[in-house]
Design a protein around this motif. Sequence first.
Motif, short mmCIF file in Angstrom:
data_model
loop_
_atom_site.label_atom_id
_atom_site.label_comp_id
_atom_site.label_asym_id
_atom_site.label_seq_id
_atom_site.Cartn_x
_atom_site.Cartn_y
_atom_site.Cartn_z
N VAL A 1 3.15 10.56 -9.45
CA VAL A 1 2.51 10.86 -10.73
C VAL A 1 1.76 12.19 -10.66
CG1 VAL A 1 0.73 10.14 -12.36
CG2 VAL A 1 2.36 8.47 -11.49
N MET A 2 1.04 12.39 -9.55
CA MET A 2 0.28 13.62 -9.37
C MET A 2 1.20 14.83 -9.30
SD MET A 2 -2.59 12.36 -6.62
CE MET A 2 -3.27 14.00 -6.44
N VAL A 3 2.30 14.72 -8.55
CA VAL A 3 3.24 15.83 -8.42
C VAL A 3 3.91 16.13 -9.76
CG1 VAL A 3 5.42 16.56 -7.37
CG2 VAL A 3 3.67 15.46 -5.96
N SER A 4 4.33 15.08 -10.47
CA SER A 4 4.97 15.27 -11.77
C SER A 4 4.03 15.93 -12.77
CB SER A 4 5.45 13.93 -12.33
OG SER A 4 6.41 13.34 -11.47
N THR A 5 2.78 15.50 -12.76
CA THR A 5 1.78 16.07 -13.66
C THR A 5 1.57 17.55 -13.36
OG1 THR A 5 0.66 13.93 -13.85
CG2 THR A 5 -0.59 15.89 -14.49
N ALA A 6 1.46 17.86 -12.05
CA ALA A 6 1.27 19.26 -11.65
C ALA A 6 2.47 20.12 -12.03
CB ALA A 6 1.02 19.34 -10.16
N ALA A 7 3.68 19.56 -11.85
CA ALA A 7 4.90 20.32 -12.17
C ALA A 7 4.96 20.64 -13.66
CB ALA A 7 6.13 19.53 -11.74
N VAL A 8 4.63 19.66 -14.49
CA VAL A 8 4.65 19.87 -15.94
C VAL A 8 3.58 20.88 -16.36
CG1 VAL A 8 4.26 18.77 -18.18
CG2 VAL A 8 5.63 17.61 -16.44
N ALA A 9 2.38 20.72 -15.77
CA ALA A 9 1.27 21.59 -16.13
C ALA A 9 1.51 23.04 -15.71
CB ALA A 9 -0.02 21.08 -15.50
N LEU A 10 2.21 23.23 -14.59
CA LEU A 10 2.42 24.58 -14.05
C LEU A 10 3.76 25.20 -14.44
CD1 LEU A 10 1.04 24.01 -10.44
CD2 LEU A 10 -0.11 25.16 -12.33
N ILE B 1 0.83 -1.20 0.00
CA ILE B 1 0.00 0.00 0.00
C ILE B 1 0.87 1.26 0.00
CG2 ILE B 1 -1.67 1.33 1.33
CD1 ILE B 1 -2.87 -1.08 -0.08
N ALA B 2 1.96 1.22 0.77
CA ALA B 2 2.86 2.38 0.83
C ALA B 2 3.49 2.66 -0.52
CB ALA B 2 3.94 2.14 1.88
N ILE B 3 3.92 1.58 -1.22
CA ILE B 3 4.52 1.74 -2.54
C ILE B 3 3.52 2.30 -3.53
CG2 ILE B 3 5.49 0.49 -4.51
CD1 ILE B 3 6.83 -1.41 -2.51
N MET B 4 2.31 1.76 -3.51
CA MET B 4 1.28 2.24 -4.43
C MET B 4 0.94 3.71 -4.17
SD MET B 4 0.68 -0.12 -6.54
CE MET B 4 -0.76 0.61 -7.34
N LEU B 5 0.87 4.07 -2.89
CA LEU B 5 0.58 5.46 -2.53
C LEU B 5 1.68 6.39 -3.03
CD1 LEU B 5 -1.33 7.37 -1.03
CD2 LEU B 5 -0.02 6.94 1.05
N CYS B 6 2.93 5.97 -2.88
CA CYS B 6 4.05 6.78 -3.36
C CYS B 6 4.01 6.96 -4.87
CB CYS B 6 5.37 6.14 -2.95
SG CYS B 6 5.73 6.23 -1.18
N LEU B 7 3.67 5.88 -5.58
CA LEU B 7 3.59 5.96 -7.03
C LEU B 7 2.50 6.93 -7.47
CD1 LEU B 7 4.08 2.21 -8.05
CD2 LEU B 7 5.67 4.10 -8.44
N VAL B 8 1.35 6.83 -6.85
CA VAL B 8 0.23 7.71 -7.21
C VAL B 8 0.59 9.17 -6.93
CG1 VAL B 8 -2.14 8.36 -6.63
CG2 VAL B 8 -1.54 5.95 -6.91
#
Length: 275
Positions: free
Chosen positions: A38-47, A28-35
């Motif tokens: 992805v969210m942080v990377s997406t936000a960084a690219v978008a902003l 669960i910890a690994i999956m949470l980190c992956l999610v």
Amino acid sequence: MAEITRKKGFFGQLMQRPNDDPTKTIFIAIMLCLVCSVMVSTAAVALKSKQVVNKKNDIRQNILAVTGQYEPGMDMEVAFEQFEVRLVDLASGEFAENDIDPTTYDQRKASGSPDLGVRLGNREDIAGIGSRAKYAPVYILRQGDEIEQLVIPVHGYGLWSTMYGFLSLESDFNTIRGLRFYEHAETPGLGSEIENPRWLAKWEGKKIFDENGNVEFRVVRGYVDNNTPQAEYKVDGLSGATLTSQGVSNMMVFWLGENGFGPFLQNMRSDMGNN
């Protein structure tokens, strides 16, 4: 029952385990980190484009402020059009003749480049910056055909951090119009007082070079008043922030000296008849 368990697969079997099961916790910890990544990377690219614009506007605001041109709510892009941006070859003291766009040039990045950076020796590096760029931008504010103010970028190490700012000079290229810091990590309430408008106001009208062209300006310990010898070359240091004050003084001596903008300012003074 065994057949049903097999059909559930690995994920189904894992979810059936107790919440304190080590394998389930790690998964669960690994999956949470992956999610989250992805969210942080997406936000960084978008902003990213917005961040670039905000950074550029922050630089513009500080240049406008140090020259007394900034007003809250103004269109900074339009207001900044009054400045002429040029690159200076610090070694020769002349305006650079190359294909580099001065409006997009990143001096901080260039200082670490093998082609655009220059390593400084221990005796040269009084500002504690390690290396400097071969070229540096200057921002020229004109009144008609005459230069009214010249803004140069300066940076140097204080107590905890490298302090980045802009210094504005009068048309004689020897009188300080203003100083403004826009990035540092000095001690709150002590070294951070380099941003205090009351302290920065003391810089206005101070002289830099003596009659022989040497950098005479210093930030000194104690209080400077009209009775202080050579008061026109001195600003009192910050109380409780001796090392930060010394860092600011060293920064000024470096960037106004022979390894910084010194040759360029001397050339400008000669061209204007301000020897």
